[in-house]
Scaffold this motif. Structure first.
Motif, short mmCIF file in Angstrom:
data_model
loop_
_atom_site.label_atom_id
_atom_site.label_comp_id
_atom_site.label_asym_id
_atom_site.label_seq_id
_atom_site.Cartn_x
_atom_site.Cartn_y
_atom_site.Cartn_z
N HIS A 162 -13.14 3.26 4.48
CA HIS A 162 -13.56 1.94 4.03
C HIS A 162 -12.39 1.02 3.72
O HIS A 162 -12.47 -0.18 3.94
CB HIS A 162 -14.46 2.10 2.81
CG HIS A 162 -14.98 0.80 2.29
ND1 HIS A 162 -15.82 -0.01 3.02
CD2 HIS A 162 -14.75 0.15 1.12
CE1 HIS A 162 -16.11 -1.09 2.32
NE2 HIS A 162 -15.46 -1.03 1.17
N THR A 198 -19.45 -7.79 3.82
CA THR A 198 -18.62 -7.01 2.89
C THR A 198 -17.48 -7.79 2.22
O THR A 198 -17.39 -7.78 1.00
CB THR A 198 -18.09 -5.75 3.59
OG1 THR A 198 -19.18 -5.08 4.22
CG2 THR A 198 -17.42 -4.81 2.61
N HIS A 232 -17.58 -8.09 -2.05
CA HIS A 232 -16.22 -8.43 -2.47
C HIS A 232 -15.98 -9.94 -2.40
O HIS A 232 -16.71 -10.66 -1.73
CB HIS A 232 -15.19 -7.73 -1.58
CG HIS A 232 -15.23 -6.24 -1.68
ND1 HIS A 232 -14.86 -5.55 -2.81
CD2 HIS A 232 -15.62 -5.30 -0.78
CE1 HIS A 232 -15.01 -4.25 -2.60
NE2 HIS A 232 -15.47 -4.07 -1.37
N HIS A 267 -11.90 2.71 -2.31
CA HIS A 267 -11.02 1.53 -2.37
C HIS A 267 -9.64 1.92 -2.86
O HIS A 267 -9.50 2.82 -3.70
CB HIS A 267 -11.60 0.48 -3.33
CG HIS A 267 -12.88 -0.10 -2.83
ND1 HIS A 267 -14.09 0.19 -3.39
CD2 HIS A 267 -13.13 -0.95 -1.81
CE1 HIS A 267 -15.05 -0.47 -2.74
NE2 HIS A 267 -14.49 -1.15 -1.76
N HIS A 307 -11.45 -4.39 4.84
CA HIS A 307 -10.39 -4.48 3.83
C HIS A 307 -8.99 -4.62 4.44
O HIS A 307 -8.10 -3.83 4.12
CB HIS A 307 -10.44 -3.27 2.90
CG HIS A 307 -11.56 -3.33 1.91
ND1 HIS A 307 -11.54 -4.17 0.83
CD2 HIS A 307 -12.75 -2.67 1.86
CE1 HIS A 307 -12.66 -4.03 0.14
NE2 HIS A 307 -13.42 -3.12 0.75
#
Ligand code: V55
Ligand code: FE
Length: 487
Positions: free
Chosen positions: A216, A119, A476, A282, A165
């Protein structure tokens, strides 16, 4: 181009291919003083999925790097040698079943890590990690891309999962992460995880979520950590029925946890929103002003991941897929558990991907960069509909001060991946620098890396790096300047 092309559909077909290219072919001129490395975490299935209804999120991880120096760029790509990759490589076939459901995997690997590491890449404390939210980060050598292995921060990390993230505080150098389903599949345990500049775990704050859901992304301010839930839910029953980990519950409201960075689990405050606010995938950025926490993020009205069905099997409504960019303000002085919402823009077919100049994380900021599906360009008709995942064809810069927008599209047969902002130099003003990113040329069946002036994206690419083959599908990226990671 007339009719539908089958080329686009083949673009992300497995190549099982790794490459090293020195002195890549460049059209135009790369800035001579640009020195650093652009990493990409990608999802590239080496074997066809065991189940046709699986999601591309369940694909093997691969990391690519573009290293810029002296007006040159070198490229390297490697699959992440996860336990899963190694097991399937040894068996020469697919062994792992549906997305995040180990009960659907071959019995020989049910207890093997299902980590795909596909990811997001990050450099922290001199280490490169490629991350997948259901698993631990996978450490890799930042120069050779050799896999080191799953990283538990020298035995200090007590979670079994780790967000893809995490955020790096530009002032303190800390990395702030979190874990959901933190003690195992379907568990309601959350943990906020704080690491110092070197990557040592300094604090963990454990608490419970009101809904076990896909969480996420996150946001940080100089004082708070913000954790939104979504309406993508799971349950043991789903897993026992052999289904994909997530289904979308249109009645599930959004919840947001606000956690003081220096607090304990007793200081966590939960706010409650509506189901129309429960597809925040996001974040863009956040800040604390006085006793108000302000979060800006694209939020869709309902699930836009088509491979994750609704819990009740009813049809979803595509008119509600495209996010609007919203500002949510949480008043910590108030006893209310609700927040104020302001829509910053709507009406454009932007995706949920959202990036900015990462030096402004926690601070007031002006620009963000997104991807969009611009229906005025022919790619959506000729190529995008034939691909397994929706393709975006334009970068989009939003000015949070004026509401102004700017667009860049690489061409009528090109799909884009997430733009990465690179400051022109470490002292440059916000937004003064470049956007880089991989674009996929579906007509020529090869990829390019484009570099655009971030202050003038409508002028087109300053330079293009021409790849002689197609690259994996990026999720990403991350930019590590020569100061962050010398080479
Ligand atoms: C996302 C991506 C994932 C995943 C869960 O876009 C959520 C959100 C690439 O993998 O596993
Ligand atoms: Fe993401």
């Amino acid at each position: 181009m007339a009719g539908k092309s089958s080329q686009g559909a083949d673009f992300f077909a497995p190549m099982r291919f790794e490459a090293t290219i020195e002195d890549c072919i460049v059209e135009g001129e790369l800035p001579r003083d640009l020195r650093g490395t652009f990493y990409r975490s990608c999802a590239d299935r080496r074997f066809p999925a065991m189940y046709a209804d699986d999601t591309p999120y369940n694909s093997d991880g691969a990391v690519d790097m573009f290293r810029f120096y002296d007006g040159n760029v070198d490229f390297k790509s490697r699959y992440v040698r996860t336990p899963r990759y190694l097991a399937e490589r040894a068996a020469h076939k697919v062994l792992f079943g549906r997305y995040r459901n180990r009960l659907t995997s071959d019995p020989s690997v049910r207890n093997v890590s299902h980590n795909t590491a596909n990811t997001t890449p990050i450099i922290h404390g001199g280490r490169l990690f490629s991350m997948k939210e259901e698993s631990l980060p996978t450490a890799m050598d930042p120069h050779t891309l050799e896999t080191v292995g799953e990283w538990d921060f020298n035995g200090t990390l007590k979670t079994v999962s780790f967000t893809a993230h995490p955020k790096q505080d530009p002032d303190t150098g800390e990395m702030i992460a979190f874990a959901y389903e933190a003690t195992g599949d379907c568990s309601d345990d959350l943990a906020v995880l704080i690491f110092d500049r070197e990557g040592n775990l300094t604090r963990d704050i454990w608490f419970k979520t009101p809904v076990v859901s896909m969480m996420h992304d996150m946001a940080i301010t100089d004082r708070h950590v913000i954790l939104p839930t979504t309406a993508m839910v799971t349950s043991r029953e789903r897993l026992e029925r052999g289904q994909l980990h997530w289904a979308y519950d249109p009645d599930c409201p959004a919840y947001v946890a606000i956690v003081p960075r220096d607090g304990t689990s007793k200081d966590v405050r939960w706010f409650k929103g509506t189901p129309d606010q429960a597809m925040l995938v996001h974040t863009t950025n956040a800040r604390t002003e006085g006793n108000k926490v302000i979060l800006e993020a694209p939020v869709a009205q309902e699930n836009f991941h088509q491979y994750f069905p609704r819990v009740d099997g009813t049809k979803s409504d595509p008119s509600r897929y495209y996010p609007t960019l919203r500002r949510w303000t949480f008043d910590l002085d108030s006893d209310k558990d609700t927040w104020e919402e302001e829509i910053l823009f709507d009406g454009l077919k932007v995706t949920s991907f959202s990036r900015m100049d990462d030096r402004y994380i926690t601070k007031p900021f002006r620009y963000s960069y997104m991807m969009m599906n611009d229906p005025t360009l022919p790619i959506n008709r000729d190529f995008a509909d034939t691909l397994a995942v929706r393709v975006s064809n334009a970068w989009f810069r939003f000015d949070h001060q004026t509401g102004g927008i700017a667009k860049y599209s690489p061409g009528d047969a090109h799909g884009i991946s997430e733009p990465q902002f690179i400051p022109r130099h470490s002292g440059a003003a916000e937004g003064d620098g470049y956007l880089v990113g991989v674009v996929n040329n579906f007509r020529a069946m090869r990829s390019e890396l484009v570099l655009v002036d971030a202050m003038n994206i409508e002028a087109g690419a300053i330079a293009k790096v021409i790849m002689p083959f197609r690259l994996h599908m990026q999720v990403h990226g991350y930019w590590a300047s020569d100061e962050t990671l010398p080479f």
